[in-house]
Design a protein around this motif. Sequence first.
Motif, PDB file in Angstrom:
ATOM      1  N   SER A 167       0.831  -1.203   0.000  1.00  0.00           N
ATOM      2  CA  SER A 167       0.000   0.000   0.000  1.00  0.00           C
ATOM      3  C   SER A 167       0.867   1.256   0.000  1.00  0.00           C
ATOM      4  O   SER A 167       1.980   1.259   0.528  1.00  0.00           O
ATOM      5  N   LYS A 168       0.325   2.321  -0.577  1.00  0.00           N
ATOM      6  CA  LYS A 168       0.919   3.652  -0.456  1.00  0.00           C
ATOM      7  C   LYS A 168       0.025   4.532   0.414  1.00  0.00           C
ATOM      8  O   LYS A 168       0.496   5.199   1.327  1.00  0.00           O
ATOM      9  N   PHE A 169      -1.280   4.532   0.113  1.00  0.00           N
ATOM     10  CA  PHE A 169      -2.236   5.301   0.907  1.00  0.00           C
ATOM     11  C   PHE A 169      -2.971   4.340   1.843  1.00  0.00           C
ATOM     12  O   PHE A 169      -3.945   3.703   1.454  1.00  0.00           O
ATOM     13  N   THR A 170      -2.477   4.212   3.057  1.00  0.00           N
ATOM     14  CA  THR A 170      -3.139   3.351   4.025  1.00  0.00           C
ATOM     15  C   THR A 170      -4.199   4.113   4.822  1.00  0.00           C
ATOM     16  O   THR A 170      -4.946   3.510   5.594  1.00  0.00           O
ATOM     17  N   ILE A 172      -6.905   7.727   4.158  1.00  0.00           N
ATOM     18  CA  ILE A 172      -7.955   8.101   3.206  1.00  0.00           C
ATOM     19  C   ILE A 172      -7.376   8.059   1.788  1.00  0.00           C
ATOM     20  O   ILE A 172      -6.312   8.625   1.528  1.00  0.00           O
ATOM     21  N   PRO A 173      -8.026   7.369   0.849  1.00  0.00           N
ATOM     22  CA  PRO A 173      -7.484   7.216  -0.508  1.00  0.00           C
ATOM     23  C   PRO A 173      -7.123   8.554  -1.155  1.00  0.00           C
ATOM     24  O   PRO A 173      -7.934   9.485  -1.187  1.00  0.00           O
ATOM     25  N   GLY A 174      -5.873   8.650  -1.642  1.00  0.00           N
ATOM     26  CA  GLY A 174      -5.414   9.834  -2.342  1.00  0.00           C
ATOM     27  C   GLY A 174      -5.177  11.052  -1.473  1.00  0.00           C
ATOM     28  O   GLY A 174      -4.848  12.123  -1.984  1.00  0.00           O
ATOM     29  N   ASN A 175      -5.296  10.909  -0.174  1.00  0.00           N
ATOM     30  CA  ASN A 175      -5.151  12.054   0.738  1.00  0.00           C
ATOM     31  C   ASN A 175      -4.119  11.704   1.797  1.00  0.00           C
ATOM     32  O   ASN A 175      -4.449  11.252   2.896  1.00  0.00           O
ATOM     33  N   ALA A 176      -2.849  11.908   1.474  1.00  0.00           N
ATOM     34  CA  ALA A 176      -1.766  11.515   2.371  1.00  0.00           C
ATOM     35  C   ALA A 176      -1.836  12.284   3.689  1.00  0.00           C
ATOM     36  O   ALA A 176      -2.047  13.495   3.706  1.00  0.00           O
ATOM     37  N   SER A 177      -1.651  11.541   4.791  1.00  0.00           N
ATOM     38  CA  SER A 177      -1.724  12.160   6.113  1.00  0.00           C
ATOM     39  C   SER A 177      -0.360  12.358   6.747  1.00  0.00           C
ATOM     40  O   SER A 177      -0.203  13.169   7.657  1.00  0.00           O
ATOM     41  N   GLY A 178       0.634  11.599   6.283  1.00  0.00           N
ATOM     42  CA  GLY A 178       1.949  11.654   6.915  1.00  0.00           C
ATOM     43  C   GLY A 178       1.980  10.929   8.249  1.00  0.00           C
ATOM     44  O   GLY A 178       2.963  11.020   8.989  1.00  0.00           O
ATOM     45  N   THR A 179       0.918  10.206   8.568  1.00  0.00           N
ATOM     46  CA  THR A 179       0.831   9.435   9.805  1.00  0.00           C
ATOM     47  C   THR A 179       0.623   7.970   9.461  1.00  0.00           C
ATOM     48  O   THR A 179      -0.169   7.643   8.576  1.00  0.00           O
ATOM     49  N   MET A 180       1.334   7.088  10.146  1.00  0.00           N
ATOM     50  CA  MET A 180       1.217   5.673   9.845  1.00  0.00           C
ATOM     51  C   MET A 180      -0.219   5.186  10.022  1.00  0.00           C
ATOM     52  O   MET A 180      -0.871   5.449  11.019  1.00  0.00           O
ATOM     53  N   HIS A 181      -0.710   4.476   8.982  1.00  0.00           N
ATOM     54  CA  HIS A 181      -2.004   3.819   9.049  1.00  0.00           C
ATOM     55  C   HIS A 181      -1.833   2.395   8.548  1.00  0.00           C
ATOM     56  O   HIS A 181      -0.742   2.004   8.095  1.00  0.00           O
ATOM     57  N   LEU A 211       9.386 -12.420   3.766  1.00  0.00           N
ATOM     58  CA  LEU A 211       9.973 -11.121   4.064  1.00  0.00           C
ATOM     59  C   LEU A 211      11.010 -10.803   2.997  1.00  0.00           C
ATOM     60  O   LEU A 211      11.978 -11.559   2.829  1.00  0.00           O
ATOM     61  N   PRO A 212      10.847  -9.708   2.249  1.00  0.00           N
ATOM     62  CA  PRO A 212      11.794  -9.398   1.168  1.00  0.00           C
ATOM     63  C   PRO A 212      13.155  -8.991   1.726  1.00  0.00           C
ATOM     64  O   PRO A 212      13.288  -8.739   2.932  1.00  0.00           O
ATOM     65  N   PRO A 213      14.188  -8.898   0.872  1.00  0.00           N
ATOM     66  CA  PRO A 213      15.501  -8.428   1.331  1.00  0.00           C
ATOM     67  C   PRO A 213      15.396  -7.070   2.017  1.00  0.00           C
ATOM     68  O   PRO A 213      14.544  -6.248   1.665  1.00  0.00           O
ATOM     69  N   VAL A 214      16.246  -6.836   2.988  1.00  0.00           N
ATOM     70  CA  VAL A 214      16.166  -5.630   3.814  1.00  0.00           C
ATOM     71  C   VAL A 214      16.189  -4.355   2.971  1.00  0.00           C
ATOM     72  O   VAL A 214      15.483  -3.383   3.282  1.00  0.00           O
ATOM     73  N   ALA A 215      16.961  -4.345   1.907  1.00  0.00           N
ATOM     74  CA  ALA A 215      17.077  -3.145   1.071  1.00  0.00           C
ATOM     75  C   ALA A 215      15.747  -2.766   0.431  1.00  0.00           C
ATOM     76  O   ALA A 215      15.562  -1.613   0.018  1.00  0.00           O
ATOM     77  N   GLU A 216      14.796  -3.701   0.357  1.00  0.00           N
ATOM     78  CA  GLU A 216      13.500  -3.445  -0.283  1.00  0.00           C
ATOM     79  C   GLU A 216      12.416  -3.025   0.710  1.00  0.00           C
ATOM     80  O   GLU A 216      11.289  -2.783   0.319  1.00  0.00           O
ATOM     81  N   TRP A 217      12.757  -2.925   1.993  1.00  0.00           N
ATOM     82  CA  TRP A 217      11.769  -2.533   2.990  1.00  0.00           C
ATOM     83  C   TRP A 217      11.541  -1.027   2.955  1.00  0.00           C
ATOM     84  O   TRP A 217      12.447  -0.252   2.628  1.00  0.00           O
ATOM     85  N   GLU A 218      10.324  -0.624   3.275  1.00  0.00           N
ATOM     86  CA  GLU A 218      10.055   0.797   3.474  1.00  0.00           C
ATOM     87  C   GLU A 218      10.961   1.284   4.605  1.00  0.00           C
ATOM     88  O   GLU A 218      10.982   0.694   5.691  1.00  0.00           O
ATOM     89  N   GLN A 219      11.722   2.347   4.333  1.00  0.00           N
ATOM     90  CA  GLN A 219      12.679   2.842   5.333  1.00  0.00           C
ATOM     91  C   GLN A 219      11.947   3.674   6.379  1.00  0.00           C
ATOM     92  O   GLN A 219      11.994   4.902   6.385  1.00  0.00           O
ATOM     93  N   ASP A 355       1.925   6.387   4.923  1.00  0.00           N
ATOM     94  CA  ASP A 355       0.803   7.158   4.370  1.00  0.00           C
ATOM     95  C   ASP A 355       1.238   8.592   4.052  1.00  0.00           C
ATOM     96  O   ASP A 355       0.529   9.553   4.356  1.00  0.00           O
ATOM     97  N   ASP A 356       2.410   8.715   3.439  1.00  0.00           N
ATOM     98  CA  ASP A 356       2.915  10.054   3.089  1.00  0.00           C
ATOM     99  C   ASP A 356       2.734  10.387   1.609  1.00  0.00           C
ATOM    100  O   ASP A 356       3.173  11.439   1.134  1.00  0.00           O
ATOM    101  N   GLY A 357       2.107   9.487   0.843  1.00  0.00           N
ATOM    102  CA  GLY A 357       1.869   9.741  -0.575  1.00  0.00           C
ATOM    103  C   GLY A 357       3.082   9.527  -1.449  1.00  0.00           C
ATOM    104  O   GLY A 357       3.003   9.689  -2.676  1.00  0.00           O
ATOM    105  N   ARG A 358       4.211   9.145  -0.863  1.00  0.00           N
ATOM    106  CA  ARG A 358       5.445   8.950  -1.631  1.00  0.00           C
ATOM    107  C   ARG A 358       5.954   7.504  -1.543  1.00  0.00           C
ATOM    108  O   ARG A 358       6.250   6.882  -2.548  1.00  0.00           O
ATOM    109  N   ARG A 359       6.062   7.014  -0.334  1.00  0.00           N
ATOM    110  CA  ARG A 359       6.668   5.705  -0.119  1.00  0.00           C
ATOM    111  C   ARG A 359       5.621   4.591  -0.143  1.00  0.00           C
ATOM    112  O   ARG A 359       4.552   4.722   0.445  1.00  0.00           O
TER     113      ARG A 359
END
Length: 390
Positions: A167-170, A172-181, A211-219, A355-359
């Motif tokens: 997921s990218k928007f966890t 509200i869809p299309g409305n990034a909150s910058g808070t983990m959801h 679990l994917p390789p560590v380099a592929e995890w969301e930082q 939920d930052d709309g980027r990662r």
Amino acid sequence: MDHRFAHGTVVLAAIHVHFNPVGTEVTDVAMSNIQCWANRFATRIMEPVDNQEPVVRRWRTAIFAGVAALTGVLGGDTVNAQRPVVPGTGTELVGVADDFEDESWNYIPNNPKSTEDIDENQRAPMGKSTNGRWYEGIKRGHPDVVQRVPTPAGGLPGSEGALLMRSKFTGIPGNASGTMHQDDFIANVQYRLKRRIDVAEVPSVTTRVFLPPVAEWEQRSGPHFGFRLALETTAMIEKEIGLFKLKRKELGNEIYWPGMFVEFESKADSRKRTDDYAYLRIRGNQRGADFRGPQITTTGWWTLGMSVTPDGMVHYYASPGIDELTEEDYITSQFPYGYEAERMRTFFYNICSADDGRRWSTSFIVDDPKVYLVRPRGKQMARRSTSERR
């Protein structure tokens, strides 16, 4: 396998006492478990650990484990002893989970997804899989990507399909909150069975997760993935009464969701942290608080499982690899939130992101989740015994 997680010792949040869940024969293993229990009991009293269970709860857990162990050695009744049951014990309920082997497997999202937990918007109709075995969580919605993919290397023998979620928007869809959801992906167990499962049947659920390789995890430090149960009990719950919606507490049906989270501590988030670190976070203890479970020191395939015994206690197990769980994979036994479970509705997965709309969230792949009953009763769907499992 990617072994770039930091290695270290994590003190588990409960006493590891391994019992034979169905036998009462006195064995060398049972005797050694008594000594193991005594040693760990002393350790837990003498060495409290930050972010672990309170001292009173550790004492209670230790006493419970000791009584159960002694009962096992003395040949006590299995039901009364309420010993932990290894997930995967008993009879598999066929048709209530999935193996993702059907090449036509598909998920219809019916976007935009529900975000009832944020803005009370359910956004019907809900998403669902074409085989009727999965549906969107009305509370938090489904992952942005739900896709059948080829099984990653090292998976279960004969498995050609597995399920990827991200997921990218966890929120509200299309409305990034910058808070983990988080998003939910829910197995359709209760409705396919046309009933809830009584804990007297001793239900358990197992799953494989890649679990994917560590380099592929969301930082991002925090929870990335969850594997959880939906349980019911009778408890004092708050209700709104009358025209003025006055709130009062009365006995009612309470639903709660214990489980395990893959927690990541990213070195990118801290100048002091020189290594990425991951562990299983357990939800939860008597007060409902999460606590640390075993450290994750390798990526690739893991097997997770939870069981519920007739006393309403939840038992947690995990192991790297794809082998069936055993007593050696035991983590802890808990009454989450102080509740004694009465019924199991289903199980589900969580996908978490910033939920930052980027990662994008970390891409997790699951395979062959299964539901088992030790003492099935009533009208059941097709079943097969443990010996018939793939």
